[in-house]
Design a protein around this motif. Sequence first.
Motif, short mmCIF file in Angstrom:
data_model
loop_
_atom_site.label_atom_id
_atom_site.label_comp_id
_atom_site.label_asym_id
_atom_site.label_seq_id
_atom_site.Cartn_x
_atom_site.Cartn_y
_atom_site.Cartn_z
N PHE A 299 -87.64 42.06 31.74
CA PHE A 299 -87.12 43.39 31.49
C PHE A 299 -85.74 43.32 30.83
CE2 PHE A 299 -90.12 44.11 35.02
CZ PHE A 299 -90.95 45.03 34.40
N ALA A 300 -84.92 42.36 31.26
CA ALA A 300 -83.62 42.17 30.63
C ALA A 300 -83.80 41.72 29.18
CB ALA A 300 -82.81 41.14 31.40
N TRP A 301 -84.80 40.89 28.95
CA TRP A 301 -85.11 40.40 27.61
C TRP A 301 -85.54 41.54 26.71
CZ3 TRP A 301 -90.59 39.03 26.21
CH2 TRP A 301 -90.69 38.42 24.96
N LEU A 302 -86.30 42.49 27.25
CA LEU A 302 -86.79 43.61 26.47
C LEU A 302 -85.72 44.68 26.24
CD1 LEU A 302 -90.30 44.11 28.09
CD2 LEU A 302 -89.84 43.20 25.82
N SER A 303 -84.68 44.68 27.05
CA SER A 303 -83.66 45.73 26.93
C SER A 303 -82.78 45.56 25.71
CB SER A 303 -82.79 45.75 28.19
OG SER A 303 -82.04 44.54 28.30
N GLU A 304 -82.87 44.42 25.04
CA GLU A 304 -82.04 44.15 23.88
C GLU A 304 -82.92 43.76 22.70
OE1 GLU A 304 -79.46 44.29 21.44
OE2 GLU A 304 -78.61 44.52 23.44
N PRO A 305 -83.20 44.67 21.76
CA PRO A 305 -84.09 44.36 20.64
C PRO A 305 -83.67 43.12 19.85
CG PRO A 305 -83.69 46.72 20.72
CD PRO A 305 -82.77 46.09 21.74
N LYS A 306 -82.37 42.89 19.71
CA LYS A 306 -81.90 41.73 18.96
C LYS A 306 -82.32 40.43 19.64
CE LYS A 306 -77.78 39.94 16.64
NZ LYS A 306 -76.32 40.16 16.41
N ALA A 307 -82.16 40.38 20.98
CA ALA A 307 -82.58 39.19 21.73
C ALA A 307 -84.09 39.03 21.69
CB ALA A 307 -82.10 39.30 23.18
N LEU A 308 -84.81 40.16 21.76
CA LEU A 308 -86.26 40.12 21.68
C LEU A 308 -86.71 39.56 20.33
CD1 LEU A 308 -89.12 40.90 22.64
CD2 LEU A 308 -88.69 43.21 21.79
N ALA A 309 -86.06 40.01 19.26
CA ALA A 309 -86.40 39.53 17.92
C ALA A 309 -86.17 38.02 17.81
CB ALA A 309 -85.57 40.27 16.89
N HIS A 310 -85.03 37.57 18.31
CA HIS A 310 -84.70 36.14 18.22
C HIS A 310 -85.73 35.30 18.96
CE1 HIS A 310 -82.19 32.58 17.90
NE2 HIS A 310 -82.32 32.39 19.20
N THR A 311 -86.12 35.75 20.15
CA THR A 311 -87.09 34.99 20.95
C THR A 311 -88.45 34.92 20.27
OG1 THR A 311 -85.96 35.67 22.99
CG2 THR A 311 -88.21 34.84 23.20
N LEU A 312 -88.92 36.04 19.75
CA LEU A 312 -90.24 36.07 19.11
C LEU A 312 -90.26 35.27 17.81
CD1 LEU A 312 -91.29 39.78 19.73
CD2 LEU A 312 -92.08 37.74 20.93
N ILE A 313 -89.17 35.29 17.07
CA ILE A 313 -89.10 34.49 15.85
C ILE A 313 -89.20 33.01 16.19
CG2 ILE A 313 -87.56 33.74 13.99
CD1 ILE A 313 -86.57 36.64 13.86
N GLU A 314 -88.53 32.60 17.26
CA GLU A 314 -88.58 31.19 17.67
C GLU A 314 -89.99 30.76 18.07
OE1 GLU A 314 -85.73 30.71 20.80
OE2 GLU A 314 -84.17 30.04 19.40
N ILE B 144 -89.19 50.32 22.53
CA ILE B 144 -88.57 49.00 22.46
C ILE B 144 -89.36 48.10 21.53
CG2 ILE B 144 -88.08 46.89 23.78
CD1 ILE B 144 -87.43 48.66 26.15
N PHE B 145 -90.67 48.16 21.64
CA PHE B 145 -91.52 47.28 20.85
C PHE B 145 -91.61 47.73 19.39
CE2 PHE B 145 -92.91 46.84 25.24
CZ PHE B 145 -93.00 45.46 25.37
N ILE B 146 -91.79 49.03 19.17
CA ILE B 146 -91.98 49.49 17.79
C ILE B 146 -90.67 49.48 17.01
CG2 ILE B 146 -94.01 50.83 18.38
CD1 ILE B 146 -92.31 53.35 18.16
N VAL B 147 -89.53 49.54 17.69
CA VAL B 147 -88.25 49.40 17.01
C VAL B 147 -87.98 47.93 16.69
CG1 VAL B 147 -85.74 49.56 17.32
CG2 VAL B 147 -87.20 51.49 17.94
N ALA B 148 -88.35 47.05 17.61
CA ALA B 148 -88.10 45.63 17.41
C ALA B 148 -88.98 45.04 16.32
CB ALA B 148 -88.31 44.87 18.72
N ALA B 149 -90.23 45.50 16.20
CA ALA B 149 -91.19 44.88 15.29
C ALA B 149 -90.70 44.80 13.84
CB ALA B 149 -92.53 45.61 15.37
N PRO B 150 -90.21 45.90 13.22
CA PRO B 150 -89.77 45.79 11.83
C PRO B 150 -88.47 45.01 11.66
CG PRO B 150 -89.39 48.01 12.64
CD PRO B 150 -90.19 47.30 13.68
#
Length: 230
Positions: free
Chosen positions: A32-47, A72-78
Amino acid sequence: MSATTRSLRVARLGVVALVLLTLAGAWSFDVFAWLSEPKALAHTLIEMGIWGYLAFIVAYTVLQPFGVPGSIFIVAAPLIWPWQTAFALSMIGTMSASVVGFSFARFVAKDWVSARIPARFRKYDDALEKRAFQTVVVLRLVLWMPQVLHGFLGVSKVGFWTHFWGSLVGYVPPLLFVSYLGNEMFDGAGRMQPGAWPILGGLFVASLLFAALARVFERRRHPCKSLSNS
C-alpha cells in the motif's frame, strides 16, 4: 441444511478468508505504501521489465475492488509505458477489478454488501431494470470504478454480461483520455498539472456524447421496449 448449501457456505467463507489474507499480505509487504506514490510505482514496474505488465494487472485486479483507488493505477500507467500499452493494461486491469468486485458482491457477500450501499444509488434501480446496458455505460462513464459502484451493480438485477459489456463501453473514453494525455495531465509524482483542467472538460463533453450514443444503440437493440417506455 443440505450438502449443497453447506458447500456453498464453505466456498464463500473460503473466498472471504482469501481476500483478507491477500490484503493482510499486501499490508505486511508495504504494497500500500508502494502504491501511494506513482513515481515509486513506476520505478518498480520498469525494473521488472515485461513482468511489470503482469504485476500491474494482478495488483490492480486484487487490490482495487477492496479499497485501493483505481486512479493510482491509471495515472501511473502512462507515466511508465507508451500510451497504447498504458491504455491496454488500464483496460484489462479495470475490467478485471470490476468483474471481481461485481462477482464478490453478487456471489459471495450479497447481503452484507447490499446493506452498505448508499441510499443515493437506489435511485438507479428503476433505470437498471428498464435500460440496464445504457445505465451501466453512463454510470461507468461518470463515476468510473469506485468500489461501491461494483457492489451496487453486483447486488442489482443487472446480468453479468450486461454489466461486463456496459462497463467495457463506459470505460473506453476516460481510460483512453488518461492514457493518451496522462503525461500532460500529471507530473512524475502523479500530481495534477494546471493544463489538466481543459482536458478534463473535454473528457466530460466526450462522456456526454458517448452516453448519448449508448442510448441510441440501446434503442436500436430494443425498439419496442424504447417505445413502451416513452
